[in-house]
Design an enzyme around this catalytic site. Structure first.
Site, PDB file in Angstrom:
ATOM      1  N   ARG A   1      46.935 111.631 -87.593  1.00  0.00           N
ATOM      2  CA  ARG A   1      48.308 111.437 -87.150  1.00  0.00           C
ATOM      3  C   ARG A   1      48.776 109.993 -87.312  1.00  0.00           C
ATOM      4  NH1 ARG A   1      48.687 111.364 -81.159  1.00  0.00           N
ATOM      5  NH2 ARG A   1      48.781 109.107 -81.409  1.00  0.00           N
TER       6      ARG A   1
ATOM      7  N   HIS B   1      36.586 107.511 -71.518  1.00  0.00           N
ATOM      8  CA  HIS B   1      37.759 108.171 -72.097  1.00  0.00           C
ATOM      9  C   HIS B   1      37.558 109.682 -72.180  1.00  0.00           C
ATOM     10  CE1 HIS B   1      40.560 109.048 -75.588  1.00  0.00           C
ATOM     11  NE2 HIS B   1      41.350 108.360 -74.778  1.00  0.00           N
TER      12      HIS B   1
END
Length: 674
Positions: free
Chosen positions: A560, A426
Site C-alpha cells: 500500500r 505491536h
C-alpha cells in the site's frame, strides 16, 4: 539497489491525491481524499521530514545504498515532489469547488463576500468566535513568551499606528480547533453558502484592532517535530516519561513553516528569525492551510458519498450465540470491514461475564477513544477475573489515549504491563482461559489490525480466532514473557514453532520459506510468493526476494505505502487505494494445497522486524486458507483502483483487459455469496 522510502511514501500519497481527482468517485469522497492527502503530508513533515533534512546535512559515506545515494539530492527530490503534488492538490481543489457550485453549494474561497452575508458573518463573529480570539504582539521578546502550536492556524496581521505611522505585527489564533472550520450561511436563490472561519475573522479584524489601519493579513501554520526522544533505559517510570514528553510535543522544533505566499519578504525574514525557522523548513502556500478539515465540509444530505455497505454477519457466530462454544468446534476467520466486527466484541464481552472464564490476556496498541473492548476488560476485572493488559505507550499520536485508558483500567483492577523503552509491542493478540471441569480451555484471537472498533469500520484486516493447542500454548508463553519485569531478549528459553514472533523466529522462518521456493524453482517446479503488506522496506528481506526472483520464483506484491523494492523480472508490485484503507498483512508461499498462508501484525520494515514484538500465525484450516488465497487473487485482478509500479517507480494503471474488477467490491460480493 533500494528505492528511497520517503520518495516511495510520497508516491503513495500521490495515489491518494489521484483518487481526489477521479471523476468516478463521489464528490464528497473526493474531498475526503484531499483531506487524507493533507493530513498525511502533515504527518510526513512531523515524523519523516526532520530526518530527511538531517540526513542531507550529514557528510558521510556510510549511508544505505539507495537508488539515489546522494542525500542532498534526495532532499531536493523530496522537496520538488512535494511542491509538484501541492500544485496538483491546488488544481484539484479548484475543480472540486467548481463541482460544488454545480450542485448549488458555494464555498467561499479567496473571493469577495456577498453583501447579503456581511451582517450574518459579523453576528457569527461577535457572538461565537470573538470569545476565542487571542492576540500576541510580536517583538524581540515574543519568542520567549509565545510559541505557535503544532497544526494550529494563525493570522499574522501588520498594523499601522494612526498617529506615529509605526508598523507593528500581531498574531491572532484561528480557533478552528475550539469551534468548527466551516459555517453555513443563509441560502441565496436556492444556493447553499459555506464559509471558512478564517474568512469570518478576516472580515471582522476591525473589531479586534479598532482604530488601527490594517496593512496586511497572512495565514500561517507550523508543523513541529513529533518524535519523542526517550532515553533507552529500563529504569524509571516510562509512563511518566512519555506523559512529560507529550506535553512538549506540540512545541517541538519547527519541521515546516507554512505561510501565505503573498507575505512580503521582510515579514517572512522577521518571523523566521523570531521563531528560529530554518530556510529549508519554510514553504509558501495558499490563503487556507490545514485542509485536512475538508472532510468536515457540510454535504447538505445531497447523497454524494459512497453508498453505505452493511458489514456481513458471520452466520455461524450469529446462529450460535455463544462464541466460545462455536470456537470449540472450529476456527473463525473475519475479513474486516466486509464482515462485521461484532464477533470480536462478543469475544471480549462474553469473556467478561462468563463465570467459567478465569483469565483474559490482551495486547493493546491503538484503542478507540470510547472503547467497548477496554470497557469489557474493566467489567471482567470487576467481575473477579484476572485481566492482564499489555499497553504500548509509544503508539505514535495515541500515547495520550493509551495512558488515559491504562490509568482507568489499573484503577478497576486490571493488571497493566507497560512497554519497554526501546522495543514496541505491536502485536494484536488476545487469550481467554476458561475452566472445563478440572481442565483449562484456551481461546485465542490474533489480528492484523488493532483491537479498535472504530478503525474496523474502514480498515481492511483479518482476524483469526482459534483453540489450536500449539498456538494457544505459545501465546501463553509470550504473554508470560511480556509480564517479566526484565524482558531481556537474550538468554531467554522461549521457543516458537507455530507462531512467528519478531525478535525470536519471524525473520528466520520467512527466509526459510523463501529458500523453499528458490529450491522449487531450481528444480523447474512452479514457485510462487504472494505478499500483501502496508510497507516493504527491510533490506535483508528485499535481498532475499530479489535472490528468489533471479532464481525464477514468481513474486507478486501488493504494497500500500512504502515500497523500497524495485520491480524487475519476476517481481511485480501493485498498490490499491480505494474507499477502505488497505491494512491487511498476508503472506503466502507456494501453490496449491501446500501453500503456506500467514497473517499477522508485521510489516516488512526494519522497525517491525528488529525493534518490535510482532506476531504472525499460519492459518491451518484448509477452508480458511482458501478464502485468504481467493482474497489475494481478487485483489491481484483489480484493474479499477490498482496501479502497477514501473521499474522507475512510477505508477501506471493496471490494464483493463476483460471485465472491470474492483477488488473491494468483489471481495464483499465473494464473502456475501459464502
Amino acid at each position: 539497489m533500494l528505492y528511497n522510502r520517503d520518495l516511495s511514501w510520497l508516491g503513495f500519497n500521490l495515489r491518494v491525491l489521484q483518487e481526489a481527482g477521479n471523476n468516478n468517485v463521489p464528490l464528497f469522497e473526493r474531498l475526503k481524499f484531499l483531506s487524507i492527502f493533507s493530513s498525511n503530508l502533515d504527518e510526513f513533515f512531523r515524523v519523516r521530514y526532520p530526518s530527511v533534512v538531517a540526513m542531507a546535512q550529514l557528510n558521510t559515506k556510510n549511508i544505505k545504498q539507495l537508488k539515489h545515494n546522494d542525500t542532498e539530492q534526495i532532499a531536493d527530490d523530496i522537496q520538488n515532489e512535494i511542491n509538484r503534488q501541492l500544485s496538483i492538490f491546488g488544481e484539484t481543489l479548484m475543480r472540486l469547488i467548481k463541482d460544488l457550485h454545480k450542485i448549488n453549494i458555494h464555498l467561499y474561497y479567496n473571493e469577495i463576500i456577498k453583501e447579503e452575508h456581511r451582517n450574518e458573518i459579523r453576528e457569527i463573529f461577535l457572538s461565537q468566535v470573538l470569545s476565542f480570539i487571542q492576540i500576541v504582539y510580536l517583538d524581540s521578546k515574543s519568542s520567549a513568551t509565545f510559541m505557535p502550536e503544532n497544526n494550529r492556524l494563525y493570522f499574522v496581521v501588520t498594523l499601522k499606528e494612526p498617529v506615529t505611522g509605526i508598523l507593528n505585527h500581531a498574531v491572532i489564533n484561528i480557533p478552528s480547533n475550539k469551534l468548527q472550520r466551516f459555517f453555513v450561511l443563509m441560502p441565496i436563490d436556492s444556493v447553499e453558502y459555506v464559509i471558512f472561519i478564517d474568512d469570518i475573522i478576516r472580515e471582522n479584524l476591525a473589531h479586534i484592532f479598532p482604530g488601527k489601519e490594517i496593512i496586511g493579513v497572512y495565514s500561517i501554520k507550523f508543523n513541529r517535530d513529533a518524535e519523542m526522544h526517550l532515553v533507552d533505559e529500563f529504569s524509571g517510570n516510562l509512563l511518566n516519561k512519555i506523559d512529560r514528553q507529550l506535553e512538549k510535543r506540540d512545541f517541538g522544533p519547527p519541521s515546516r513553516f507554512l505561510y501565505e505566499g503573498t507575505m512580503p519578504s521582510y515579514l517572512l525574514q522577521f518571523l523566521a528569525a523570531l521563531f528560529n525557522i530554518e530556510q529549508e523548513d519554510m514553504f509558501p502556500g495558499g490563503r487556507y492551510h490545514h485542509l485536512s478539515d475538508l472532510s468536515a465540509l457540510p454535504d447538505f444530505d445531497k447523497g454524494l458519498k459512497y453508498e453505505k455497505q452493511k458489514p456481513l454477519s458471520h452466520q455461524k457466530v450469529l446462529n450460535s450465540g455463544d462464541i466460545f462454544n462455536l470456537l470449540s468446534t472450529q476456527d473463525i476467520l473475519l475479513n474486516i470491514p466486509y464482515q462485521s466486527y461484532n464477533p470480536v466484541l462478543s469475544f471480549f464481552n462474553q469473556a467478561a461475564v462468563d463465570t467459567e472464564v478465569t483469565h483474559i490476556y490482551i495486547t493493546l496498541y491503538r484503542v478507540a477513544a470510547e472503547s467497548h473492548i477496554v470497557n469489557a476488560l474493566i467489567s471482567a476485572a470487576k467481575n473477579g477475573k484476572k485481566v492482564t493488559a499489555f499497553i504500548e505507550l509509544k503508539a505514535r499520536f495515541d500515547e495520550a489515549n493509551n495512558i488515559r485508558w491504562s490509568k482507568v483500567m489499573k484503577q478497576a483492577g486490571v493488571k497493566i504491563i507497560y512497554s519497554i523503552p526501546d522495543i514496541k509491542v505491536h502485536s494484536k493478540i488476545g487469550l481467554v482461559r476458561k475452566k472445563k471441569g478440572n481442565k483449562a480451555a484456551f481461546y485465542a484471537i490474533l489480528s492484523t489490525g488493532n483491537f479498535n472498533e472504530i478503525t474496523a469500520q474502514f480498515y481492511t484486516d483479518h482476524v483469526l480466532m482459534t483453540t489450536d493447542k500449539p498456538i494457544v500454548r505459545e501465546l501463553l508463553q509470550l504473554f508470560k514473557f511480556l509480564q517479566k519485569k526484565n524482558k531481556s531478549l537474550e538468554n531467554n528459553n522461549l521457543k516458537f514453532s507455530n507462531l512467528l514472533v519478531s525478535q525470536f523466529n519471524l525473520n528466520d522462518e520467512l527466509f526459510k520459506l523463501i529458500e523453499k521456493e528458490i529450491e522449487k524453482a531450481s528444480k523447474q517446479q512452479p514457485a510462487l510468493i504472494r505478499i500483501k503488506v502496508n510497507n516493504l522496506e527491510e533490506p535483508k528481506f528485499i535481498s532475499h526476494l530479489v535472490k528468489a526472483s533471479e532464481a525464477g520464483v514468481d513474486i507478486r506484491l501488493i504494497v500500500r505505502s512504502v515500497c523500497c523494492i524495485i520491480p524487475a523480472e519476476n517481481i511485480t508490485v501493485k498498490r490499491i487505494v480505494d474507499r477502505y484503507l488497505e491494512h491487511t498483512r498476508l503472506m503466502m508461499f507456494g501453490i496449491g494445497e501446500k501453500t503456506k498462508v500467514i497473517i499477522g501484525s508485521a510489516d516488512l520494515m526494519t522497525r517491525n522486524l528488529y525493534h518490535r514484538i510482532e506476531v504472525c500465525v499460519p492459518v491451518k484450516n484448509d477452508a480458511l486458507k482458501q478464502d485468504l488465497i481467493e482474497y489475494f487473487e481478487i485483489q491481484w485482478k483489480d484493474n479499477d483502483k490498482a496501479v502497477r509500479l514501473t521499474t522507475d517507480m512510477q505508477q501506471e494503471p493496471v490494464p483493463q483487459e476483460g471485465e472491470l474488477v474492483n477488488a473491494q467490491q468483489s471481495i464483499y460480493t465473494y464473502l456475501q455469496a459464502k
